[in-house]
Design a protein around this motif. Structure first.
Motif, PDB file in Angstrom:
ATOM      1  N   MET A 182      13.272  43.786  39.572  1.00 51.18           N
ATOM      2  CA  MET A 182      14.323  44.227  40.496  1.00 51.18           C
ATOM      3  C   MET A 182      15.635  44.350  39.736  1.00 51.18           C
ATOM      4  SD  MET A 182      15.848  42.343  43.919  1.00 51.18           S
ATOM      5  CE  MET A 182      14.380  42.652  44.887  1.00 51.18           C
ATOM      6  N   PRO A 183      16.263  45.513  39.729  1.00 51.98           N
ATOM      7  CA  PRO A 183      17.549  45.645  39.043  1.00 51.98           C
ATOM      8  C   PRO A 183      18.637  44.863  39.765  1.00 51.98           C
ATOM      9  CG  PRO A 183      17.038  47.654  40.225  1.00 51.98           C
ATOM     10  CD  PRO A 183      15.812  46.792  40.313  1.00 51.98           C
ATOM     11  N   LYS A 184      19.615  44.419  38.995  1.00 53.26           N
ATOM     12  CA  LYS A 184      20.675  43.567  39.526  1.00 53.26           C
ATOM     13  C   LYS A 184      22.021  44.103  39.095  1.00 53.26           C
ATOM     14  CE  LYS A 184      19.983  39.176  38.964  1.00 53.26           C
ATOM     15  NZ  LYS A 184      19.838  37.888  38.228  1.00 53.26           N
ATOM     16  N   ILE A 185      23.032  43.922  39.939  1.00 53.30           N
ATOM     17  CA  ILE A 185      24.407  44.206  39.580  1.00 53.30           C
ATOM     18  C   ILE A 185      25.200  42.913  39.603  1.00 53.30           C
ATOM     19  CG2 ILE A 185      25.002  44.854  41.973  1.00 53.30           C
ATOM     20  CD1 ILE A 185      27.055  46.824  40.617  1.00 53.30           C
ATOM     21  N   SER A 186      26.044  42.732  38.597  1.00 55.34           N
ATOM     22  CA  SER A 186      26.893  41.548  38.505  1.00 55.34           C
ATOM     23  C   SER A 186      28.322  41.925  38.863  1.00 55.34           C
ATOM     24  CB  SER A 186      26.867  40.978  37.079  1.00 55.34           C
ATOM     25  OG  SER A 186      25.560  40.642  36.679  1.00 55.34           O
ATOM     26  N   VAL A 187      28.855  41.328  39.909  1.00 53.20           N
ATOM     27  CA  VAL A 187      30.266  41.483  40.256  1.00 53.20           C
ATOM     28  C   VAL A 187      31.029  40.375  39.547  1.00 53.20           C
ATOM     29  CG1 VAL A 187      31.981  41.513  42.106  1.00 53.20           C
ATOM     30  CG2 VAL A 187      29.714  42.518  42.483  1.00 53.20           C
ATOM     31  N   ILE A 188      31.986  40.746  38.706  1.00 53.89           N
ATOM     32  CA  ILE A 188      32.711  39.777  37.894  1.00 53.89           C
ATOM     33  C   ILE A 188      34.134  39.629  38.405  1.00 53.89           C
ATOM     34  CG2 ILE A 188      33.801  39.475  35.620  1.00 53.89           C
ATOM     35  CD1 ILE A 188      31.230  40.230  34.340  1.00 53.89           C
ATOM     36  N   THR A 189      34.525  38.377  38.657  1.00 52.68           N
ATOM     37  CA  THR A 189      35.874  38.075  39.135  1.00 52.68           C
ATOM     38  C   THR A 189      36.484  36.971  38.290  1.00 52.68           C
ATOM     39  OG1 THR A 189      35.336  38.690  41.423  1.00 52.68           O
ATOM     40  CG2 THR A 189      37.241  37.239  41.088  1.00 52.68           C
ATOM     41  N   ALA A 190      37.605  37.295  37.657  1.00 55.76           N
ATOM     42  CA  ALA A 190      38.425  36.291  36.983  1.00 55.76           C
ATOM     43  C   ALA A 190      39.472  35.805  37.979  1.00 55.76           C
ATOM     44  CB  ALA A 190      39.096  36.888  35.753  1.00 55.76           C
ATOM     45  N   ALA A 191      39.585  34.506  38.159  1.00 53.98           N
ATOM     46  CA  ALA A 191      40.491  33.951  39.167  1.00 53.98           C
ATOM     47  C   ALA A 191      41.407  32.912  38.538  1.00 53.98           C
ATOM     48  CB  ALA A 191      39.694  33.318  40.313  1.00 53.98           C
ATOM     49  N   TYR A 192      42.579  32.757  39.142  1.00 57.53           N
ATOM     50  CA  TYR A 192      43.554  31.757  38.698  1.00 57.53           C
ATOM     51  C   TYR A 192      44.139  31.103  39.935  1.00 57.53           C
ATOM     52  CZ  TYR A 192      47.701  29.779  36.388  1.00 57.53           C
ATOM     53  OH  TYR A 192      48.676  28.937  35.925  1.00 57.53           O
ATOM     54  N   GLY A 193      43.966  29.793  40.052  1.00 60.61           N
ATOM     55  CA  GLY A 193      44.294  29.059  41.271  1.00 60.61           C
ATOM     56  C   GLY A 193      45.657  29.346  41.876  1.00 60.61           C
ATOM     57  N   PRO A 194      46.747  29.252  41.106  1.00 50.68           N
ATOM     58  CA  PRO A 194      48.069  29.425  41.711  1.00 50.68           C
ATOM     59  C   PRO A 194      48.316  30.783  42.345  1.00 50.68           C
ATOM     60  CG  PRO A 194      48.264  28.299  39.608  1.00 50.68           C
ATOM     61  CD  PRO A 194      46.837  28.739  39.722  1.00 50.68           C
ATOM     62  N   SER A 195      47.553  31.797  41.963  1.00 48.20           N
ATOM     63  CA  SER A 195      47.767  33.124  42.547  1.00 48.20           C
ATOM     64  C   SER A 195      46.554  33.654  43.306  1.00 48.20           C
ATOM     65  CB  SER A 195      48.162  34.122  41.451  1.00 48.20           C
ATOM     66  OG  SER A 195      47.171  34.191  40.445  1.00 48.20           O
ATOM     67  N   ALA A 196      45.560  32.794  43.544  1.00 44.56           N
ATOM     68  CA  ALA A 196      44.324  33.239  44.194  1.00 44.56           C
ATOM     69  C   ALA A 196      44.409  33.140  45.718  1.00 44.56           C
ATOM     70  CB  ALA A 196      43.140  32.432  43.678  1.00 44.56           C
ATOM     71  N   HIS A 197      45.505  33.637  46.294  1.00 43.06           N
ATOM     72  CA  HIS A 197      45.730  33.509  47.733  1.00 43.06           C
ATOM     73  C   HIS A 197      44.764  34.356  48.560  1.00 43.06           C
ATOM     74  CE1 HIS A 197      49.331  31.575  46.323  1.00 43.06           C
ATOM     75  NE2 HIS A 197      49.823  32.694  45.845  1.00 43.06           N
TER      76      HIS A 197
END
Length: 267
Positions: free
Chosen positions: A1-16
């Motif tokens: 089964m093919p897969k897609i990876s959603v990548i998210t870089a996050a930083y707490g102080p601005s992750a509102h």
């Protein structure tokens, strides 16, 4: 089964707005036979986001402040999908986003694709924009030629790119610069390979006062980031040219590798 990876870089102080980004990932309507993984990497020496994410997120943390490019690349190291979709922690994927662009990879020998984006304003309204590029297949080099003719301004937003995972890894992932790392990655991948500009609005680019581009330091670095992207495109054109093949069919996950213990070599 093919897969897609959603990548998210996050930083707490601005992750509102991370919770809204998470809901947009969960709401994705995938094509038949495809699966999804959401790979979240938290930057900073005081991680706080793990409890905000559901069990569907593949979460890890840097443990120190490394910046967005390094954080994205650490997430890329954990990705197992054949395709990668970038999603910033304050942006939103519309429910049909992944299905729309995956179909373009299945239909055409491309290495990158992007859908149209509306700006999401602080009052919740949306502002649309006309595309500076034609819709459909975009030949290798065309995006950067447009940028060169317009003072180092690109007609495609690197923040919404879907890419072949192997291709992104082959160009070194997101470029290790303080700003515009996604732009420099776009410059490389679009110089080497054909892509697709889709007329469908697939994502929302949030405009708010806490985003990186509103930081007082950004203005002093922005020109340098765009210059590096142009330099990268020109270097690829001079040395390599468009030489990438289509790549393997989406019938397996992106290959993983194993590494052994670090051995100190002596002369």
């Amino acid at each position: 089964m093919p897969k897609i990876s959603v990548i998210t870089a996050a930083y707490g102080p601005s992750a509102h707005h991370l919770a809204e980004a998470a809901r947009s990932v969960q709401a994705q309507q995938l094509p038949p036979g495809w699966s999804l993984e959401w790979v979240v990497q938290e930057d900073g020496d005081n991680p706080v986001l793990a409890n905000m994410l559901g069990a569907h997120a593949h979460y890890d943390r840097n443990g120190t402040r490394l910046g967005i490019a390094a954080t994205r690349n650490l997430a890329l190291a954990r990705a197992t999908g054949a395709l990668v979709q970038n999603l910033d922690h304050d942006d939103v994927l519309l429910p049909h986003a992944l299905a729309t662009l995956i179909a373009r990879f299945e239909q055409h020998p491309i290495h990158w694709a992007v859908g149209a984006a509306d700006d999401l304003l602080e009052d919740g309204t949306r502002q649309s924009w006309d595309s500076a590029l034609p819709f459909g297949l975009i030949p290798a080099g065309h995006v950067n030629q447009w940028a060169e003719q317009h003072g180092g301004n690109w007609p495609v937003h690197g923040g919404g790119l879907m890419m072949r995972t192997d291709t992104l890894r082959a160009i070194g992932g997101w470029t290790g610069i303080p700003v515009d790392d996604d732009l420099a990655a776009l410059a490389a991948i679009s110089e080497l390979a054909d892509g697709w500009n889709d007329r469908t609005v697939t994502w929302l680019y949030r405009k708010h006062r806490a985003q990186t581009t509103q930081n007082s330091l950004y203005a002093g670095l922005e020109d340098t980031g765009r210059r590096i992207a142009l330099q990268r495109a020109k270097a690829i054109r001079n040395i390599a040219g468009p030489t990438l093949s289509t790549g393997a069919a989406f019938d397996s996950d992106s290959a993983d590798v194993e590494v052994g213990p670090n051995i100190k070599l002596t002369p």
